[in-house]
Design a protein around this motif. Structure first.
Motif, short mmCIF file in Angstrom:
data_model
loop_
_atom_site.label_atom_id
_atom_site.label_comp_id
_atom_site.label_asym_id
_atom_site.label_seq_id
_atom_site.Cartn_x
_atom_site.Cartn_y
_atom_site.Cartn_z
N ASN A 1 -9.51 4.09 8.75
CA ASN A 1 -9.61 2.76 9.14
C ASN A 1 -11.00 2.55 9.69
OD1 ASN A 1 -7.38 0.77 8.48
ND2 ASN A 1 -6.26 2.08 9.45
N ARG B 1 -10.00 -1.99 1.31
CA ARG B 1 -10.78 -3.05 1.81
C ARG B 1 -11.11 -4.00 0.77
NH1 ARG B 1 -9.68 -1.15 5.84
NH2 ARG B 1 -10.21 -0.80 7.73
N ASP C 1 -14.11 0.38 8.24
CA ASP C 1 -14.80 -0.91 9.11
C ASP C 1 -16.29 -0.69 9.45
OD1 ASP C 1 -12.38 -2.09 9.18
OD2 ASP C 1 -11.76 -1.23 11.02
#
Length: 218
Positions: free
Chosen positions: A119, A16, A123
């Motif tokens: 994921n 990220r 997030d």
């Protein structure tokens, strides 16, 4: 910098984008102070302690963001090897399975593959640390009452990344020669959460009882 560490810090491999502290802010100064302690080679147990005159919530906020960035990088280096096929369940060995739950799609704890879990986790953390109502960036803006409960949730979930990486992908970390870097990051994280009592001892059990994890902190 060794080739292996270059791989660990390869920007393309970051899972990220990194959250940065704005220069000139109190957080930036605290971040620099924390980095200086690490770079000076201070004992990590000492390096995590709250500097005199600083607010604990500020110190915790800076470290949460830093751990998010660094654990992101570590997972990024093995993410090609953590697939739906290799890791159909987000786990830490046969005894520990982690299920995902949130306020949106997964209202009940749901079994997911490790990459799906990672994921969603990254997030979710990104949303929390970029939320000014939870992680205020302006000096003088008070932290909300739910700051520490949110932090504890973030850190206990980030800890699961270490569990998965150590137990399922440590051979890859070793092949890359990144073992010392990952161990140091884990040790730093472990001493920090112990210093401020941010993760229940029971949650830490998977790595305390595993050879790779316990070897890193003892």
């Amino acid at each position: 910098m060794s080739h292996a560490l270059k791989q660990v810090f390869n920007k393309d491999k970051t899972f990220r984008p990194k959250r940065k502290f704005e220069p000139g802010t109190q957080r930036f100064e605290l971040h620099k102070k924390a980095q200086a302690s690490l770079n000076a080679g201070l004992d990590l147990k000492v390096a995590v302690q709250l500097p005199p005159g600083e607010e604990q919530n500020d110190w915790v906020a800076v470290h949460v963001v830093d751990f998010f960035n660094r654990i992101n990088l570590i997972y990024g280096t093995i993410s090609d090897y953590c697939t739906e096929q290799s890791c159909p369940v987000m786990s830490g060995g046969p005894k520990y399975e982690y299920r995902w739950q949130d306020e949106h799609k997964y209202r009940k704890p749901t079994a997911l593959s490790a990459p799906q879990y990672m994921n969603l986790l990254m997030d979710w953390i990104e949303v929390q640390i970029n939320n000014e109502d939870i992680f205020p960036t302006n000096v003088g803006t008070p932290f909300p009452k739910n700051f520490l409960p949110v932090v504890k949730k973030i850190l206990s979930r980030l800890f699961r990344v270490f569990v998965h990486v150590y137990i399922h992908h440590f051979d890859r970390i070793t092949q890359m020669g990144s073992e010392a870097h990952v161990n140091t990051c884990y040790k730093h994280f472990y001493y920090f959460v112990k210093e401020f009592n941010l993760i229940d001892t029971k949650e830490l059990e998977p790595l305390v009882s595993s050879q790779v994890g316990s070897g890193a902190v003892h």
